[in-house]
Design a protein around this motif. Structure first.
Motif, PDB file in Angstrom:
ATOM      1  N   UNK A  32      35.328  40.700  43.721  1.00  0.00           N
ATOM      2  CA  UNK A  32      34.587  39.442  43.762  1.00  0.00           C
ATOM      3  C   UNK A  32      33.628  39.290  42.586  1.00  0.00           C
ATOM      4  N   UNK A  33      33.542  40.309  41.720  1.00  0.00           N
ATOM      5  CA  UNK A  33      32.764  40.140  40.498  1.00  0.00           C
ATOM      6  C   UNK A  33      33.537  39.319  39.465  1.00  0.00           C
ATOM      7  N   UNK A  34      34.832  39.159  39.670  1.00  0.00           N
ATOM      8  CA  UNK A  34      35.666  38.383  38.754  1.00  0.00           C
ATOM      9  C   UNK A  34      36.080  37.080  39.418  1.00  0.00           C
ATOM     10  N   UNK A  35      36.393  36.092  38.599  1.00  0.00           N
ATOM     11  CA  UNK A  35      36.879  34.825  39.137  1.00  0.00           C
ATOM     12  C   UNK A  35      38.139  34.402  38.399  1.00  0.00           C
ATOM     13  N   UNK A  36      38.900  33.547  39.059  1.00  0.00           N
ATOM     14  CA  UNK A  36      40.261  33.210  38.649  1.00  0.00           C
ATOM     15  C   UNK A  36      40.360  31.719  38.374  1.00  0.00           C
TER      16      UNK A  36
END
Length: 1011
Positions: free
Chosen positions: A941-945
């Motif tokens: 959840x530290x990354x986003x898409x």
């Protein structure tokens, strides 16, 4: 001398009468009965109060179940014998023996093996849950028995049946047939069916000796090979509700586990992780056994998607999520990776599936449906094994199977059919063949596996081997794929009515997809800005519900009444949950005060929108202090806002802005700066005049309601007959037309018109400066076997139209010049379709209508149907939808049609309070590049898409800029797991550069520097 017909009659008669020789009743079972109007676990059922039933008693109620329990002891005469249970409860039954789920009674499984070698005095506690049904008379409780199966006679009859079927598929003058006939004559002379007991058994053993040399004959060096895939097609809902499917999966899997226990060579393929989830939740002991066989490689979880969905109607993002949730389940539960998309019974296959498959790690595609066209076709599909090339150029190996004679028994006739009836006569030497009873589940039975033991390399028919489908495809690639290629969609030339039937399914699907897009995007924004937690669990729950509702007999509208009533309720629940999640996220981005309202634009471009102000607002200003233009609309005040791309705009109460005339209306005309429209007494457009070019767009009537008798020869909810247009119903009732409003922002005409037994209420709206006309429509639909379209005759000359599909579009003919053109008399679309002539573009947009046709200068959007089977109340009642027309004079590449279609479908979200201006989440500098999805990464959840695609079929280089400070960016697969390439972030700009091929979809994974 006997003639062949005479001696074959003897053999056929033996087979018809075999049951009387195979089974011997040794003990009756006397069941006690417990009625149940809801689901009970096995443990709960045992606690109930049972009553005795007498054979011949009717039991149960519609949709209900009955629990039955009995104890029986094997008599001494059964010692050493195979003992079976023959159940006669009157309905499909899930059977427990000594506390363990042991098998089922259903249409193709009529007995259950209790033990393969009994001992005298052995006791069996039998408990069964039986379904009382819903579409027939209530069941009758009959007499059940414990029986002995004469195993030698059973094997004798299998041998005999194999040879009889073999004779039927061979050339009558062949040496092999002659030798078979000689053996049959010997058997007829030898077998004495007047014998009983041990004497008959000994005779059967000798009869098998006579047949053995013929069963030992093997093929030569040149023989085709069939890879036999044990499986059971289980419709999650169709002629039964999902509640019954919860039992069907238990019946199916327990049947197959029994076969796996007895036949070490057997392997069983099961698709649809949703069904495994049901087994896990409802039948934990059964699920543990399933997991053990998966670990051994004998139950093969394969198929790729969460369920087997329709692929015409769901969005591209939905299809990706089918893979994401499906593959994740199989990997987490069983440690297996899927390689094949298996959609045996789906009604056509999107032209962008190859790209989605490959970027979800799926290498192969297999289906059955393409040849099951019910004679409603003039140009059959030409290949079984080929390379399928999608609209972006992605290519995957495909094998299309045949259903063959229902219900797919693995016998000699079936194997012969699969080879002899292939459409592709050259270039292939192998086929993949499914066996096992399906539609309502069940799977293979014992006869299938006994046949396959004898058929493995039996002279005269193809070689057969029980295998996984992946073994077939790997062997195919070793041998070399045939040269056959097929480019674009796999259009299914049947079941065209499924694009329209049960309109509330279609509307629920579109609205849910859009609502989940909004919820994920704003939830991600709120999380990344440190304003809220990300509701991952609730979003997963919502997505899995939507994916279930996209099953290929729910979303297409081809199930019974109860299924669609429950689905409608599920859509409403899903929409409420998605709205709550989106609203909570948006609210977290404001200060929550009563000093204003903030409007959110999820689209990656600056958007102009009309909003209704609260009743207590006299007027309003935006966050820059500018008064908003206003227009009175009844007792409402409508204002125009300009919202930044993927961001928000706060509006505060103020004095009234401009309230003046701008867009004009009369009871038969609408006019703004760009267009002038006139209408006749029926509400039909007689002129659509373009002020920019001084040209007429209409070549005849538009917004013309077209009603037809809709009486297909079969499959009512599925089909639109190709001759439907010959059955037009003349509509003579004029419309009542009034002006709803006119002013600075928009004008609107309201019409009310009776259409046969139904009533249409429509608001036709034209906004200031717009080249789009919206038709906001409500229908009180009271028809049976009618088809309603709305037609637009346009002044363009073209030989094709463009129809949006997932992440792109396909071109289809608007003529019937060749058979395949004529077969596509009704086609699918998503949010828009266009006809293009040079620079001129005419488009139809919609918010949930998936079927249409085009012929010459006419485009007809399909609105409603009213089939009566399998739901006799299909589509009755109130419907609400919007369609729109859009015209453009500067070429398709510059046309805003895709943006207009998104804006028609994506509402502006409002939340109480004010919010500081914020940079866009993500924008792109090229208008043909669409940013479709923003969400947090599945695993971290530290990354986003961001899911980004090229929408107009043109190679494009672009820059994509984020409003967040980026730490890293990379392109990944669609499952968000495998990095494809690291992307450079231009220093100081939070911008990446991307290059797209036509219709390419990219999944970009960002990491943000959080402060």
């Amino acid at each position: 001398m006997m003639q062949p017909k005479e001696w074959l009659y003897h053999i056929e008669k033996w087979l018809k009468e075999k049951e009387q020789y195979l089974y011997r009743h040794i003990a009756p079972l006397s069941f006690e009965y417990l009625p149940a109007d809801c689901r009970l676990s096995y443990e709960e059922a045992l606690q109930g109060h049972y009553v005795q039933l007498e054979p011949g008693t009717e039991w149960g109620e519609k949709w209900h179940y009955g629990w039955f329990k009995a104890s029986v002891r094997c008599p001494l005469e059964a010692a050493g014998e195979r003992v079976e249970l023959q159940l006669a409860l009157g309905g499909e039954s899930t059977i427990y023996v000594n506390g363990k789920l042991a098998g089922a009674y259903d249409l193709q499984h009529h007995s259950l093996t209790l033990t393969r070698e009994a001992f005298g005095g052995q006791c069996f506690e039998v408990v069964a849950e039986a379904y009382a049904g819903h579409d027939r008379d209530l069941p009758i409780y009959g007499q059940s028995f414990l029986t002995i199966l004469n195993e030698e006679l059973y094997q004798f009859f299998i041998d005999l049946n194999v040879l009889l079927q073999l004779r039927a598929v061979l050339p009558p003058s062949s040496l092999r047939v002659s030798e078979l006939d000689q053996a049959f004559l010997k058997l007829i002379a030898f077998m004495n069916w007047g014998l009983e007991g041990e004497e008959l058994t000994k005779q059967a053993i000798q009869g098998r000796v006579i047949m053995k040399p013929l069963l030992d004959c093997v093929n030569g060096s040149t023989v085709p090979k069939l890879y036999m895939m044990g499986q059971s097609h289980l419709d999650i809902a169709w002629l039964w509700p999902i509640e019954e499917t919860k039992r069907k999966i238990a019946r199916t899997m327990s049947n197959q586990l029994s076969l796996l226990d007895e036949y070490p060579e057997y392997r069983y393929v099961q698709s649809q992780p949703y069904l495994f989830q049901l087994a896990k939740d409802l039948y934990p002991e059964l699920y543990d056994r399933i997991k053990r066989y998966v670990a051994e490689g004998r139950i093969i979880p394969e198929g790729g998607m969460w369920v087997e969905p329709d692929t015409n109607i769901p969005s591209g993002e939905s299809l990706i999520r089918q893979f994401l949730y499906g593959e994740r389940f199989f990997r987490e539960e069983f440690g297996v990776t899927n390689e094949m998309l298996w959609l045996p019974d789906v009604f056509g296959y999107s032209g962008n599936l190859p790209q989605i498959m490959k970027k979800c790690g799926i290498n192969y595609f297999a289906s059955i449906k393409m040849y099951q066209t019910y004679d409603n076709i003039t140009d059959p599909f030409p290949f079984n094994t080929f390379t399928w090339v999608g609209i972006d150029g992605s290519a995957v190996p495909v094998h299309l199977l045949d259903y063959g004679p229902f219900p797919n028994p693995a016998d000699v006739k079936y194997a012969s059919f699969q080879w002899e009836e292939r459409v592709q006569k050259e270039g292939i030497s192998t086929r993949l063949v499914q066996f096992g009873y399906g539609d309502g589940g069940g799977g293979a039975n014992r006869d299938d596996l006994e046949f396959l033991r004898r058929m493995a390399n039996l002279e005269g028919i193809p070689q057969t081997v029980i295998s996984s489908p992946i073994e077939y495809f790997e062997d195919l690639q070793r041998r070399g794929m045939p040269d056959a290629h097929y480019v674009g969609e796999l259009y299914y030339p049947a079941h065209r009515g499924t694009l329209t039937s049960q309109a509330k399914m279609k509307r629920g699907n579109r609205k849910s997809e859009i609502a989940l897009r909004e919820a994920e995007l704003w939830a991600a924004a709120a999380y990344l800005r440190g304003r809220a937690t990300y509701p991952k669990k609730l979003l997963d729950e919502a997505w899995r519900k939507l994916l279930l509702l996209q099953f290929h007999d729910i979303l297409p509208g081809t199930s019974i009444t109860r299924v669609h009533e429950e689905a409608e309720a599920d859509f409403e629940e899903l929409l409420q949950l998605a709205a709550e999640l989106g609203q909570a996220a948006a609210s977290a981005l404001t200060d929550g005060s009563n000093d204003g309202i903030t409007y959110f634009n999820s689209l990656p471009w600056v958007r102009t929108a009309l909003i209704e102000l609260p009743d207590n607002y006299v007027g309003a200003r935006n966050s820059e202090g500018e008064l908003l233009d206003l227009q009175l609309y009844g007792d409402k005040k409508v204002a125009k806002v300009v919202i930044p791309a993927m961001s928000h705009l706060s509006v505060m109460p103020d004095e009234a802005g401009e309230i003046s005339e701008g867009v004009r209306a009369t009871s038969n005309s609408l006019e703004n700066e760009c267009l002038k429209m006139t209408f006749n007494d029926y509400g039909e457009i007689t002129s659509l005049f373009d002020k920019e070019t001084n040209e007429e767009w209409a070549s005849g009537l538009s917004n013309q309601f077209l009603l037809y008798r809709d009486q297909p020869s079969n499959y009512d909810a599925w089909e639109i007959d190709r001759r439907y247009a010959d059955s037009v119903i003349i509509l003579r009732e004029p419309a009542k037309m009034t002006v709803s409003t006119q002013g600075a922002l928009f004008a609107e005409i309201q019409l009310k018109r009776t259409i046969n037994e139904s009533v249409i209420l429509q608001k036709i709206r034209l906004e200031r400066g717009s080249r789009r006309v919206d038709f906001r429509t409500k229908v009180d639909w009271r028809e049976k076997h009618k088809l309603l379209k709305v037609g637009f005759k346009v002044n363009l000359h073209a030989s094709e139209m463009m129809n949006e599909i997932q992440f792109g579009y396909v071109k289809r003919p608007n003529h019937h010049s060749r058979p395949h053109d004529a077969d596509r008399f009704e086609v699918s679309q998503h949010k828009w379709s266009s006809i293009v002539e040079g620079d001129r573009v005419f488009s139809l947009l919609n918010d949930g209508k998936y079927g249409l046709n085009a012929c010459g200068k006419e485009m007809n959007l399909t609105l409603l149907r009213s089939p009566t089977w399998p739901d006799d109340r299909a589509d009755e009642g109130q419907h609400e939808f919007t369609y729109a027309l859009h015209v453009w004079n500067n070429g398709f590449m510059s046309s805003p049609v895709i943006r207009e279609a998104y804006e028609l479908n994506c509402p502006v979200l409002a939340a109480a309070g004010q919010a500081e201006p914020a940079a866009a989440l993500l924008t792109c500098d090229q208008p043909n590049i669409m940013i479709d999805t923003i969400k947090l990464n599945e695993g971290d959840l530290d990354d986003w898409i961001a899911r980004i695609y090229e929408a107009k079929g043109a190679s494009t280089r672009c820059s994509v800029q984020s409003g967040f400070e980026l730490a890293s960016a990379c392109e990944t697969d669609m499952l968000e797991e495998q990095p494809i390439r690291t992307l450079e972030i231009i220093p100081g700009s939070n911008t990446i550069l991307l290059s797209f091929k036509p219709f390419e979809v990219k999944t970009i994974r960002f990491r943000t520097i959080l402060h």
